[in-house]
Design a protein around this motif. Sequence first.
Motif, PDB file in Angstrom:
ATOM      1  N   ALA A  50       0.799  -1.361  -0.047  1.00 28.75           N
ATOM      2  CA  ALA A  50       0.110   0.028   0.027  1.00 28.75           C
ATOM      3  C   ALA A  50       0.925   1.342   0.024  1.00 28.75           C
ATOM      4  N   ALA A  51       2.011   1.182   0.711  1.00 27.82           N
ATOM      5  CA  ALA A  51       2.919   2.268   0.638  1.00 27.82           C
ATOM      6  C   ALA A  51       3.841   2.472  -0.596  1.00 27.82           C
ATOM      7  N   HIS A  52       4.011   1.296  -1.437  1.00 29.58           N
ATOM      8  CA  HIS A  52       4.649   1.399  -2.368  1.00 29.58           C
ATOM      9  C   HIS A  52       4.168   2.219  -3.747  1.00 29.58           C
ATOM     10  N   GLU A  53       4.924   2.993  -4.142  1.00 26.80           N
ATOM     11  CA  GLU A  53       4.749   3.914  -5.334  1.00 26.80           C
ATOM     12  C   GLU A  53       4.359   2.934  -6.498  1.00 26.80           C
ATOM     13  N   HIS A  54       5.342   1.845  -6.702  1.00 24.37           N
ATOM     14  CA  HIS A  54       4.811   1.112  -8.043  1.00 24.37           C
ATOM     15  C   HIS A  54       4.394  -0.171  -7.676  1.00 24.37           C
TER      16      HIS A  54
END
Length: 179
Positions: A50-54
Motif C-alpha cells: 500500500a505504501a509502495h509507489e509502484h
Amino acid sequence: MSIGTLTLRSLDPLEDAGLLHGWVTHPKAAFWMMQDARLQDVEREYMRIAAHEHHHASIGLHDGEPAFLMEWYDPRHVELVGLYEPEPGDVGMHFLVAPTDRPLHGFTRAVITAVMTELFADPATRRVVVEPDVDNKAVHALNAAVGFVPEREIDKPEKRALLSFCTREQFLAARGVAV
C-alpha cells in the motif's frame, strides 16, 4: 450459466489482513509462498504494498463478496528488476482466487479475464507480464487461455519462474474479439 458480477475495491491492509491471511496460508495457495505467514506478516506485506509507489493491490468481489486478490506492479521497479528488459507500457500482475467449499465452474478463468480487462482499461498498458512458478501448471493453462505467451524461464530469489507476456491484441484475440 452466469458467473455473476466481478468488481474491485481498494485493499485496506489492516481491515483485510484477516481475510487475506486465510487465503494466502490455505494449501491451495502454495505457490503464493506464504503458507507459514502469521497475521502480522500479512498485515506487514500489504502495508508495504500500500505504501509502495509502484506496487498496488485490490480485493476482487464476486456479487459483492470478497473472492480474489489482484496485484499489479511496475516491473521496472518491482519483482523483475534486472531479470528482463521492460518495455514502455509493461505492467506486472499477480492474482489469487480465494479458497471455497463451493467451487463455481469457470470462476478462475472469469477472474483472470476480469483482472486483465481491468489492466487493459488503462490505455498506457501495452503488455501484461507474469512470472509464475514453473511448476504451477494450472496457472500456465489459465494464462495461455487469456493470451499469455511464455518467453523463458528466469531465476528469481524465491523461485524459478516462467516469464510470460500478453499484449492487448493477444488478450482480445483470446477472447474472440476482432482487433
